[in-house]
Motif scaffolding. Structure first.
Motif, short mmCIF file in Angstrom:
data_model
loop_
_atom_site.label_atom_id
_atom_site.label_comp_id
_atom_site.label_asym_id
_atom_site.label_seq_id
_atom_site.Cartn_x
_atom_site.Cartn_y
_atom_site.Cartn_z
N GLY A 130 38.39 54.23 60.83
CA GLY A 130 39.79 53.82 60.98
C GLY A 130 39.92 52.44 61.57
O GLY A 130 39.15 51.53 61.27
N LYS A 131 40.90 52.29 62.46
CA LYS A 131 41.15 50.97 63.06
C LYS A 131 40.26 50.72 64.26
O LYS A 131 40.27 49.63 64.82
CB LYS A 131 42.62 50.87 63.46
N MET A 132 39.53 51.70 64.69
CA MET A 132 38.69 51.54 65.89
C MET A 132 37.33 50.95 65.56
O MET A 132 36.66 50.40 66.41
CB MET A 132 38.53 52.89 66.59
N ILE A 176 36.38 47.48 66.54
CA ILE A 176 36.25 47.36 68.00
C ILE A 176 34.85 47.82 68.43
O ILE A 176 34.19 47.19 69.25
CB ILE A 176 37.35 48.17 68.70
N ARG A 177 34.40 48.91 67.82
CA ARG A 177 33.05 49.42 68.13
C ARG A 177 32.00 48.36 67.78
O ARG A 177 31.07 48.09 68.53
CB ARG A 177 32.77 50.70 67.35
N TRP A 178 32.17 47.77 66.60
CA TRP A 178 31.25 46.73 66.13
C TRP A 178 31.20 45.58 67.14
O TRP A 178 30.11 45.08 67.48
CB TRP A 178 31.73 46.17 64.79
N LEU A 179 32.36 45.14 67.59
CA LEU A 179 32.41 43.95 68.45
C LEU A 179 31.78 44.24 69.81
O LEU A 179 31.00 43.43 70.33
CB LEU A 179 33.87 43.51 68.62
N LEU A 180 32.08 45.40 70.38
CA LEU A 180 31.47 45.78 71.66
C LEU A 180 29.96 45.86 71.51
O LEU A 180 29.20 45.36 72.33
CB LEU A 180 32.04 47.11 72.15
N ALA A 210 44.91 42.93 69.48
CA ALA A 210 44.93 42.51 70.89
C ALA A 210 43.62 42.89 71.57
O ALA A 210 43.04 42.10 72.32
CB ALA A 210 46.11 43.16 71.61
N ILE A 211 43.16 44.10 71.27
CA ILE A 211 41.91 44.59 71.87
C ILE A 211 40.74 43.72 71.41
O ILE A 211 39.91 43.27 72.20
CB ILE A 211 41.66 46.06 71.48
N LEU A 212 40.68 43.46 70.11
CA LEU A 212 39.59 42.66 69.56
C LEU A 212 39.60 41.25 70.16
O LEU A 212 38.54 40.73 70.55
CB LEU A 212 39.72 42.57 68.04
N SER A 213 40.78 40.62 70.24
CA SER A 213 40.87 39.27 70.80
C SER A 213 40.38 39.24 72.24
O SER A 213 39.68 38.31 72.66
CB SER A 213 42.31 38.76 70.77
N TYR A 214 40.75 40.25 72.99
CA TYR A 214 40.35 40.31 74.40
C TYR A 214 38.83 40.42 74.55
O TYR A 214 38.21 39.67 75.29
CB TYR A 214 41.02 41.51 75.09
N ILE A 215 38.25 41.34 73.78
CA ILE A 215 36.79 41.53 73.84
C ILE A 215 36.06 40.27 73.40
O ILE A 215 35.12 39.80 74.04
CB ILE A 215 36.37 42.73 72.97
N ALA A 216 36.53 39.70 72.30
CA ALA A 216 35.87 38.50 71.77
C ALA A 216 35.91 37.37 72.79
O ALA A 216 34.92 36.67 73.01
CB ALA A 216 36.54 38.07 70.46
N HIS A 242 32.58 40.51 62.14
CA HIS A 242 33.61 41.08 61.27
C HIS A 242 33.22 40.98 59.81
O HIS A 242 33.43 41.91 59.02
CB HIS A 242 34.93 40.34 61.52
N LEU A 243 32.63 39.83 59.44
CA LEU A 243 32.22 39.65 58.05
C LEU A 243 31.12 40.63 57.68
O LEU A 243 31.13 41.24 56.61
CB LEU A 243 31.76 38.21 57.79
N LEU A 244 30.14 40.81 58.59
CA LEU A 244 29.07 41.76 58.30
C LEU A 244 29.65 43.16 58.10
O LEU A 244 29.29 43.88 57.16
CB LEU A 244 28.03 41.77 59.42
#
Lengths: 221, 182
Positions: free
Chosen positions: B14-16, B19-23, B70-76, B159-161
């Motif tokens: 889903g949309k999460m 976020i998992r990928w980025l963390l 918002a979550i992704l921007s913060y983590i990044a 994100h691209l991967l």
């Protein structure tokens, strides 16, 4: 050394309107190049101006920027409208993203077929008055400050005003139960750059009329 | 003093997933609470945990963050996978916007009828091969660097991967014709 930002889009709100609001709020003058026919769009696509073949596109600071969020982020960051640290920015982003969701509901209303319009209208009113507006009312109530985040004017305030006005176009008394949003609306509308943008003759665009939809479809489909 | 980030969502992508990928890319360990019943969701709602009554929600750094972007921007930003300067930030945002749109086509896939699935499959492949992949292929070709932006590993690369792997699940040979992406 760059000139004014130049906005490429059709002569209407769509996904460009929030960008117009942000530039106006920041006091940045901009030019607009309106797509009137499919050929206008094709021309931009063929000359490599559109990274993903789509508009909005904004020529700014030597870049041809696409993706409305990217453009808005750039402008907001450049003109100091995103809070003073990571956490304020996070809060602003949360507020703005939710407003984008609500905007999407409001904007798609004109495109709904006649038999779905009434239900869609009910959805808009329900979500606005039960999901979104109460949150912003509470934020303002809890901190008692003039602006949504960090006691400082930010893109969240600009976006909220834009959305409140659009919601009122949909249902004029939609703010009836939200006194703080009403005073927020009055207060932010009075900020000189915003006030100017709200005057007739500004580059703010009117809501899309149903009669304009066919022309729009011809450009994009 | 903060513990690990805690993710609230159902046990699926889903949309999460982004976020998992980025963390993970940032090397940040995280916990997950999977919503399996309506009751759990209602509990979160009643506890006032969900600002707009929706998930994803991520508890981190004493915030209960919602809204995927918002979550992704913060983590990044926190883990230096984002803007080193204004213009790099702009590029990263543009690229992430594209992969976001592309993954959006795939996200809705499980919810479609069999007939619509076939149509959507064609839409995904068409968009991937004529709109999105060419843009990233060209970006990599033009600067000849290892990463999309600023010769530095960023959110855009993660994100691209993620997007490439997702599309490959739908069409395993989709990278044919895109040597740089390969």
């Amino acid at each position: 050394m760059s000139g004014k930002p130049k906005l490429h889009y059709f002569n209407g709100r769509g996904r460009m309107e929030s960008i117009r609001w942000l530039l106006a709020a920041a006091g940045v003058e901009f030019e607009e190049c309106f797509l009137e026919t499919k050929d206008d769009l094709t021309k931009l696509q063929k000359d490599g101006s559109l990274l993903f073949q789509q508009v909005p596109m904004v020529e700014i600071d030597g870049m041809k920027m696409v993706q409305s969020r990217a453009i808005s982020n750039y402008i907001a960051t450049k003109y100091n409208l995103c809070g003073k640290d990571l956490k304020e920015r996070a809060l602003i982003d949360m507020y703005v993203e939710a407003l984008i969701d609500l905007n999407e509901l409001l904007m798609t209303h004109t495109f709904k077929p006649a038999d779905k319009k009434e239900q869609h209208f009910a959805t808009i009113v329900d979500k606005a008055t039960n999901r979104y507006l109460p949150v912003y009312e509470k934020v303002l109530k809890d901190h008692g400050q003039d602006f949504l985040v960090g006691n400082c004017f930010s893109r969240a305030d600009v976006q909220l005003l834009e959305t409140l006005l659009m919601a009122e176009e949909c249902k004029p008394d939609i703010l009836a139960k939200f006194p703080l949003l009403q005073s927020f609306k009055a207060r932010i509308s009075n900020i000189p750059t915003i006030k100017k943008f709200l005057q007739p003759g500004s580059q703010r665009k009117p809501p899309l009329q149903e009669k304009d939809v066919p022309k729009l479809m011809k450009i994009f489909h | 003093m903060a513990g690990k980030p805690k993710l609230y969502y159902f046990d699926g992508r889903g949309k999460m997933e982004s976020i998992r990928w980025l963390l993970a890319a940032a090397g940040v360990e995280f916990e997950e609470e999977f919503l399996e019943t309506q009751k759990q969701y209602e509990k979160l709602l009643q506890g006032g945990f969900l600002l707009f009554q929706q998930v994803p929600m991520v508890e981190m750094d004493e915030m209960k963050m919602v809204q995927t972007r918002a979550i992704l921007s913060y983590i990044a930003a926190k883990y230096n996978l984002y803007r080193k300067d204004l213009k790099e930030g702009a590029l990263i945002d543009m690229y992430v916007g594209g992969t976001d749109d592309l993954m959006g086509f795939i996200l809705m896939f499980p919810f479609l009828s069999a007939e619509d699935k076939e149509k959507q499959h064609a839409v995904i492949v068409q968009n991937t091969t004529s709109r999105y992949f060419p843009a990233y292929e060209k970006a990599l070709k033009d600067h000849g660097q290892d990463f999309l932006v600023g010769n530095n590993f960023s959110w855009a690369d993660v994100h691209l991967l993620e997007a490439i792997l997702m599309v490959e699940e739908k069409k395993s040979d989709v990278l044919v014709g895109f040597p740089q992406l390969q």
